[in-house]
Design a protein around this motif. Structure first.
Motif, mmCIF file in Angstrom:
data_model
loop_
_atom_site.group_PDB
_atom_site.id
_atom_site.type_symbol
_atom_site.label_atom_id
_atom_site.label_comp_id
_atom_site.label_asym_id
_atom_site.label_seq_id
_atom_site.Cartn_x
_atom_site.Cartn_y
_atom_site.Cartn_z
ATOM 1 N N PRO A 58 -24.400 27.237 4.694
ATOM 2 C CA PRO A 58 -23.734 26.072 4.950
ATOM 3 C C PRO A 58 -24.575 25.115 5.802
ATOM 4 O O PRO A 58 -25.031 25.615 6.862
ATOM 5 C CB PRO A 58 -22.233 26.408 5.898
ATOM 6 C CG PRO A 58 -22.829 27.845 6.605
ATOM 7 C CD PRO A 58 -23.771 28.379 5.761
ATOM 8 N N VAL A 59 -25.020 24.073 5.257
ATOM 9 C CA VAL A 59 -25.973 23.051 6.065
ATOM 10 C C VAL A 59 -24.841 22.096 6.774
ATOM 11 O O VAL A 59 -24.150 21.614 6.062
ATOM 12 C CB VAL A 59 -26.636 22.421 4.901
ATOM 13 C CG1 VAL A 59 -27.651 21.291 5.645
ATOM 14 C CG2 VAL A 59 -27.588 23.189 4.311
ATOM 15 N N THR A 60 -25.093 21.997 7.985
ATOM 16 C CA THR A 60 -24.260 21.353 8.853
ATOM 17 C C THR A 60 -24.843 19.888 9.390
ATOM 18 O O THR A 60 -24.337 19.104 10.015
ATOM 19 C CB THR A 60 -23.458 22.040 9.973
ATOM 20 O OG1 THR A 60 -24.398 22.820 10.685
ATOM 21 C CG2 THR A 60 -22.447 22.950 9.539
ATOM 22 N N ARG A 61 -26.326 20.094 9.393
ATOM 23 C CA ARG A 61 -26.919 18.840 9.675
ATOM 24 C C ARG A 61 -28.094 18.493 8.454
ATOM 25 O O ARG A 61 -28.747 19.510 8.071
ATOM 26 C CB ARG A 61 -27.882 19.051 10.961
ATOM 27 C CG ARG A 61 -26.937 18.821 12.261
ATOM 28 C CD ARG A 61 -27.769 18.535 13.601
ATOM 29 N NE ARG A 61 -27.963 17.070 13.757
ATOM 30 C CZ ARG A 61 -27.544 16.286 13.991
ATOM 31 N NH1 ARG A 61 -25.990 16.437 14.177
ATOM 32 N NH2 ARG A 61 -27.584 14.971 13.992
ATOM 33 N N LEU A 62 -28.199 17.270 8.101
ATOM 34 C CA LEU A 62 -29.306 17.051 7.182
ATOM 35 C C LEU A 62 -29.991 15.659 7.782
ATOM 36 O O LEU A 62 -29.276 14.649 7.953
ATOM 37 C CB LEU A 62 -28.404 16.566 5.777
ATOM 38 C CG LEU A 62 -29.515 16.239 4.806
ATOM 39 C CD1 LEU A 62 -30.145 17.275 4.248
ATOM 40 C CD2 LEU A 62 -28.693 15.615 3.674
ATOM 41 N N GLY A 115 -19.582 18.347 10.663
ATOM 42 C CA GLY A 115 -20.795 19.292 11.488
ATOM 43 C C GLY A 115 -20.491 20.413 11.581
ATOM 44 O O GLY A 115 -21.174 21.165 12.227
ATOM 45 N N LEU A 116 -19.577 20.888 10.769
ATOM 46 C CA LEU A 116 -19.377 22.533 10.828
ATOM 47 C C LEU A 116 -19.069 23.109 9.402
ATOM 48 O O LEU A 116 -18.854 22.462 8.626
ATOM 49 C CB LEU A 116 -17.966 22.769 11.726
ATOM 50 C CG LEU A 116 -17.952 22.516 13.115
ATOM 51 C CD1 LEU A 116 -16.486 22.606 13.421
ATOM 52 C CD2 LEU A 116 -18.597 23.411 13.662
ATOM 53 N N PRO A 117 -19.391 24.487 9.207
ATOM 54 C CA PRO A 117 -19.016 24.891 8.066
ATOM 55 C C PRO A 117 -17.593 24.556 7.288
ATOM 56 O O PRO A 117 -16.987 24.694 7.897
ATOM 57 C CB PRO A 117 -19.229 26.298 8.159
ATOM 58 C CG PRO A 117 -20.232 26.557 9.280
ATOM 59 C CD PRO A 117 -19.681 25.402 10.134
ATOM 60 N N GLY A 118 -17.487 23.952 6.088
ATOM 61 C CA GLY A 118 -16.401 23.446 5.510
ATOM 62 C C GLY A 118 -15.546 24.463 4.712
ATOM 63 O O GLY A 118 -15.844 25.605 4.755
ATOM 64 N N GLY A 178 -23.462 26.792 11.020
ATOM 65 C CA GLY A 178 -24.300 26.326 9.999
ATOM 66 C C GLY A 178 -25.598 26.287 10.455
ATOM 67 O O GLY A 178 -26.204 26.656 11.350
ATOM 68 N N VAL A 179 -26.393 25.421 9.478
ATOM 69 C CA VAL A 179 -27.861 25.507 9.579
ATOM 70 C C VAL A 179 -28.165 23.997 9.504
ATOM 71 O O VAL A 179 -27.477 23.021 8.860
ATOM 72 C CB VAL A 179 -28.656 26.332 8.610
ATOM 73 C CG1 VAL A 179 -28.576 27.850 9.210
ATOM 74 C CG2 VAL A 179 -28.499 25.922 7.229
ATOM 75 N N ALA A 180 -29.443 23.598 9.990
ATOM 76 C CA ALA A 180 -29.973 22.590 9.583
ATOM 77 C C ALA A 180 -30.858 22.319 8.450
ATOM 78 O O ALA A 180 -31.640 23.423 8.217
ATOM 79 C CB ALA A 180 -30.624 21.787 11.178
#
Ligand SMILES: Cc1ncc(COP(=O)(O)O)c(C=O)c1O
Length: 295
Positions: A251-255, A263-266, A132-134
């Protein structure tokens, strides 16, 4: 060198010459579209042309072409830029109010300037699919007509730059404590198994990807809601996605400084992403690597 369309001609991009008196340059008096194509075929072109027509109408620039003329022009551009090394291309197109002596009010007789150019869309990197991405939250300080796809994007530019400098790929914007959208994307959250995105009003762009993702989520049987999302709900979301025509569904895994969900793509992203990949032109000839894999 890629080939551009400019006011009736096809020519190498570096030969396009735009007047300093063009109102797109002077005032940002123009609108744009970014239209994806896969394996030589446009994806959701009628929806993009419809939004372009709406944007033009909203700022009272006459639409220079009918949908069939746009389709012919843009298809011609794709053919001229065909390259087996980069089969997927995004077409950027911009229509300005035209060239006229500098004055804020509309000129009496300017002809719209039309520019279209193509650049490669890269497949979703494996690391993004797996990790994912932040993203970071930021205050939405844009104007009050974010439903128009205008090129006047200074606030979005500053928000995206801030995100980059904070090690993230996107700024997720909040206005009066409510989620609006990303600097260049719409935002979805998954809360208690429900797929939720802010409703269409003047504070968000009616994203074409947003529309298709809502459709796919419904087809997959997820409860879908278009409603306001509070900052608190955003912070509690099990999944957060960013949608746009060229980045598709990220997929955002850190906000900010915390993990989103596990903390991973759901799992909901996995399912919707797979359905989106399958809906794209040329999906059947795409390898699992290129398509981002199956869910
Ligand atoms: C502010 C903003 N919102 C949403 C989107 C997503 O729109 P679309 O899915 O039509 O690309 C974009 C795309 O660039 C955008 O700039």
């Amino acid at each position: 060198m890629s080939i551009a369309y400019f006011n009736g001609d096809y020519l190498p991009l570096d030969q396009v010459r735009i007047s300093p008196l063009d109102r797109g340059f002077l005032f940002g008096d123009s609108v744009y579209e970014v239209i994806p194509s896969y394996a030589g075929e446009f994806f959701l072109l009628p929806e993009h042309l419809e939004r372009l027509a709406r944007s033009l109408e909203a700022i009272r620039i006459p639409n220079p072409f009918a949908p069939a003329e746009w389709t012919a022009l843009l298809t011609d551009l794709l053919v001229r830029n065909a390259d087996p090394a980069t089969p997927d291309l995004g077409v950027y197109l911009q229509v300005t109010r035209g060239v006229a002596p500098r004055d804020h009010a509309f000129p009496a007789d300017a002809r719209p300037t039309v520019l279209a150019m193509a650049s490669p869309i890269r497949p979703l990197p494996e690391a993004v699919r797996v990790e994912g991405v932040a993203a970071v939250t930021a205050e939405d300080c844009r104007w009050e007509r974010c439903d128009i796809k205008a090129t006047t994007l200074l606030a979005n530019v500053l928000n995206r730059q801030e995100a980059m400098e904070r090690g993230a790929v996107e700024a997720v914007l909040l206005r009066d404590g409510k989620l609006t959208e990303g600097a260049a994307s719409n935002v979805f959250v998954v809360l208690d198994g429900r797929v939720i995105t802010p409703p269409l009003d003047a504070s968000v762009l009616p994203g074409v990807t947003r529309w298709r993702v809502l459709e796919l989520a419904r087809e997959l049987g997820y409860p879908v809601e278009e409603r306001g999302v509070s900052a608190d709900e955003l912070a509690r979301a099990g999944e957060i996605w960013l949608t746009s025509s060229t980045r598709e569904i990220l997929p955002v895994t850190r906000l900010d400084d915390h993990a989103v969900g596990a903390g991973l793509p759901g799992p909901v992203w996995q399912a919707v992403h797979a359905a989106y990949q399958a809906a794209k032109p040329g999906a059947q000839v795409r390898t699992p690597m290129q398509s981002g894999g199956s869910a």
